[in-house]
Design an enzyme around this catalytic site. Structure first.
Site, PDB file in Angstrom:
ATOM      1  N   HIS A   1      10.542   6.776   9.814  1.00  0.00           N
ATOM      2  CA  HIS A   1      12.008   6.737   9.961  1.00  0.00           C
ATOM      3  C   HIS A   1      12.566   8.141  10.192  1.00  0.00           C
ATOM      4  O   HIS A   1      13.419   8.350  11.055  1.00  0.00           O
ATOM      5  CB  HIS A   1      12.666   6.134   8.719  1.00  0.00           C
ATOM      6  CG  HIS A   1      12.476   4.658   8.589  1.00  0.00           C
ATOM      7  ND1 HIS A   1      12.690   3.777   9.621  1.00  0.00           N
ATOM      8  CD2 HIS A   1      12.096   3.906   7.519  1.00  0.00           C
ATOM      9  CE1 HIS A   1      12.457   2.539   9.198  1.00  0.00           C
ATOM     10  NE2 HIS A   1      12.079   2.599   7.935  1.00  0.00           N
TER      11      HIS A   1
ATOM     12  N   ASP B   1       0.819  -1.204   0.000  1.00  0.00           N
ATOM     13  CA  ASP B   1       0.000   0.000   0.000  1.00  0.00           C
ATOM     14  C   ASP B   1       0.861   1.266   0.000  1.00  0.00           C
ATOM     15  O   ASP B   1       1.747   1.425   0.847  1.00  0.00           O
ATOM     16  CB  ASP B   1      -0.902  -0.026   1.236  1.00  0.00           C
ATOM     17  CG  ASP B   1      -1.860   1.127   1.264  1.00  0.00           C
ATOM     18  OD1 ASP B   1      -2.815   1.111   0.463  1.00  0.00           O
ATOM     19  OD2 ASP B   1      -1.650   2.044   2.086  1.00  0.00           O
TER      20      ASP B   1
ATOM     21  N   ASP C   1      12.954   0.218  11.941  1.00  0.00           N
ATOM     22  CA  ASP C   1      12.138  -0.912  11.492  1.00  0.00           C
ATOM     23  C   ASP C   1      11.951  -1.882  12.649  1.00  0.00           C
ATOM     24  O   ASP C   1      12.861  -2.097  13.458  1.00  0.00           O
ATOM     25  CB  ASP C   1      12.831  -1.665  10.343  1.00  0.00           C
ATOM     26  CG  ASP C   1      12.712  -0.923   9.033  1.00  0.00           C
ATOM     27  OD1 ASP C   1      11.614  -0.445   8.720  1.00  0.00           O
ATOM     28  OD2 ASP C   1      13.723  -0.831   8.316  1.00  0.00           O
TER      29      ASP C   1
ATOM     30  N   HIS D   1       5.204   4.936   6.786  1.00  0.00           N
ATOM     31  CA  HIS D   1       6.317   4.160   7.344  1.00  0.00           C
ATOM     32  C   HIS D   1       7.649   4.895   7.142  1.00  0.00           C
ATOM     33  O   HIS D   1       8.435   5.042   8.083  1.00  0.00           O
ATOM     34  CB  HIS D   1       6.355   2.775   6.681  1.00  0.00           C
ATOM     35  CG  HIS D   1       7.547   1.952   7.045  1.00  0.00           C
ATOM     36  ND1 HIS D   1       7.523   1.054   8.091  1.00  0.00           N
ATOM     37  CD2 HIS D   1       8.792   1.878   6.518  1.00  0.00           C
ATOM     38  CE1 HIS D   1       8.712   0.466   8.173  1.00  0.00           C
ATOM     39  NE2 HIS D   1       9.498   0.962   7.231  1.00  0.00           N
ATOM     40  N   GLU D   2       7.892   5.341   5.917  1.00  0.00           N
ATOM     41  CA  GLU D   2       9.163   6.022   5.635  1.00  0.00           C
ATOM     42  C   GLU D   2       9.258   7.345   6.395  1.00  0.00           C
ATOM     43  O   GLU D   2      10.324   7.701   6.892  1.00  0.00           O
ATOM     44  CB  GLU D   2       9.335   6.226   4.128  1.00  0.00           C
ATOM     45  CG  GLU D   2       9.410   4.938   3.308  1.00  0.00           C
ATOM     46  CD  GLU D   2      10.452   3.940   3.770  1.00  0.00           C
ATOM     47  OE1 GLU D   2      11.488   4.341   4.353  1.00  0.00           O
ATOM     48  OE2 GLU D   2      10.255   2.728   3.539  1.00  0.00           O
TER      49      GLU D   2
END
Length: 172
Positions: free
Chosen positions: A115, A104, A121, A111-112
């Site tokens: 970071h 997705d 992660d 998610h990125e």
């Protein structure tokens, strides 16, 4: 101190302690991002930034800008990845390989961005864990950080946390 001032101080302290008045909260930390190089992922990046803005409105505010920014986001044919230069600063590659495999786009973007916000992660395989990334499988569409991930970002931006310059390779 006069009796009038003493009463005012005591009354203010009492009101504060029972929640009748509050203290001023710190404004959220504004981080700018430039997604002009994100090609077909621009809408997903905006949605991913909105996830963080909605989830932590008193901590961070991701704002899209056309020029120089804290975060640069581009598209490429590889796997998605992020490179932090410091907390709240870095570069994200929205890799087409993960999307081709069925992951997705909004989850990838959130998610990125995680970071860049100082989260590593955590390959738990759980869809409820945003930072589990690809380990949650292609059926996972959840772009939201869990309570622990949100708490970590609050700690990162609420205190004096140092994030080392790092590249996160989000391979399957």
């Amino acid at each position: 101190m006069s009796l009038r001032k003493t009463i005012a101080v005591v009354a203010s302290a009492a009101a504060l302690s029972v929640g009748l008045i509050g203290t001023a909260e710190a404004a959220p930390r504004t981080l700018t991002y430039n997604s002009s190089g994100a090609a077909e992922f621009v809408a997903a990046v905006d949605a991913g930034a909105n996830v963080w803005n909605t989830q932590l409105p008193n901590t961070i505010k991701l704002v899209k800008v056309p020029g120089a920014a804290n975060i640069t986001i581009v598209a490429d044919n590889g796997w998605p990845r992020a490179q932090t230069t410091s907390l709240g600063r870095g570069k994200i590659w929205m890799g087409r390989q993960a999307v081709t495999e069925g992951h997705d786009k909004i989850r990838i973007a959130a998610h990125e961005l995680g970071h860049i916000l100082g989260l590593p992660d955590r390959r738990t395989g759980l869809c409820t864990d945003l930072m589990s990334g690809a380990s949650a499988g292609t059926s996972c569409k959840n772009p939201n950080p869990n309570a622990a991930e949100k708490a970590q970002v609050v700690r990162n931006f609420g205190g004096s946390v140092t994030v080392q310059a790092t590249t996160f390779e989000d391979a399957a």
